[in-house]
Design a protein around this motif. Structure first.
Motif, short mmCIF file in Angstrom:
data_model
loop_
_atom_site.label_atom_id
_atom_site.label_comp_id
_atom_site.label_asym_id
_atom_site.label_seq_id
_atom_site.Cartn_x
_atom_site.Cartn_y
_atom_site.Cartn_z
N ASP A 25 1.05 -4.01 21.91
CA ASP A 25 -0.32 -3.64 21.12
C ASP A 25 -1.22 -2.76 22.21
O ASP A 25 -2.03 -1.71 21.54
N PHE A 28 0.32 0.97 22.30
CA PHE A 28 -0.10 1.29 20.88
C PHE A 28 -1.31 1.91 20.98
O PHE A 28 -1.45 2.94 20.18
N GLU A 29 -2.31 1.16 21.57
CA GLU A 29 -3.83 1.62 21.12
C GLU A 29 -4.09 2.68 22.22
O GLU A 29 -4.87 3.63 21.92
N SER A 107 3.65 -2.51 16.47
CA SER A 107 3.25 -1.93 17.75
C SER A 107 4.71 -1.78 18.45
O SER A 107 5.07 -0.73 19.01
#
Length: 201
Positions: A25, A28-29, A107
């Protein structure tokens, strides 16, 4: 004297899946290059020292995430599809199963798809080979479907396979969990859209 016990690795520790998903996560961000081990440690509620107890470094964690993603793809999509003799049903299993995984582990599956170049060379080759095997099986299945319907001159199986994979991987860019369509409807819509592009009317 107690026997020496090797520190647990992420692959065999009960926190493995949690660490993979939380780390994915963050990556991915923020992107892999912009993500620090400190960012990941905060996300999984560990100190940096505690995280290094499980993971040797950021690239080792990236490989672990991709290995986890490929394990799921192979076990939950590829293996069931291999057991199906009918090519159309086999293709439906490949497509719907892959879409389900992308929706469930967005993700993780996106990291597996997009961050290959950041891996160490030996790990990059391993992941690339496994991804290629999946793509080739999808292409061969599409070939079998086209041959059944005598459409081999109209559709190139390789183009169809990689177009399907691109469509599936792109879902994370537009799908919203609170959107108008739920996961089951997305699976049905995307699977039918690809199938209808391959099968005759």
């Amino acid at each position: 004297m107690a026997a020496f016990q090797k520190p647990p690795t992420v692959s065999d520790d009960y926190r493995a899946v949690e660490i993979y998903r939380e780390a994915a996560d963050v990556i991915f961000e923020q992107g892999f290059d912009a993500t620090s081990m400190g960012d990941i440690a905060n996300a999984v509620d560990l100190t940096k020292g505690g995280l290094y107890y499980y993971i040797k470094g950021k690239k080792a964690l990236l490989y672990a995430i991709m290995d986890f993603a490929m394990n799921r793809l192979e076990a939950e999509v590829l293996e069931p599809a291999k057991k199906e003799e009918d090519p159309e049903q086999r293709l439906a299993i490949l497509l719907s199963g892959h879409v389900e995984l992308v929706l469930e582990d967005a993700s993780v599956m996106t990291i597996m798809s997009n961050e290959e170049e950041a891996l160490e060379e030996k790990h990059r080759m391993q992941i690339r080979q496994r991804k290629r095997a999946f793509a080739e099986f999808l292409r061969d299945t599409i070939t079998a479907v086209l041959e059944t319907h005598q459409r081999t001159e109209k559709i190139d199986p390789g183009v169809a396979a990689f177009s399907a994979l691109g469509m599936i991987h792109w879902i994370v860019r537009w799908h919203q969990a609170d959107g108008r369509l739920g996961p089951e409807e997305i699976v049905e819509q995307v699977t039918n859209l690809i199938l209808h592009g391959i099968l005759p009317e």
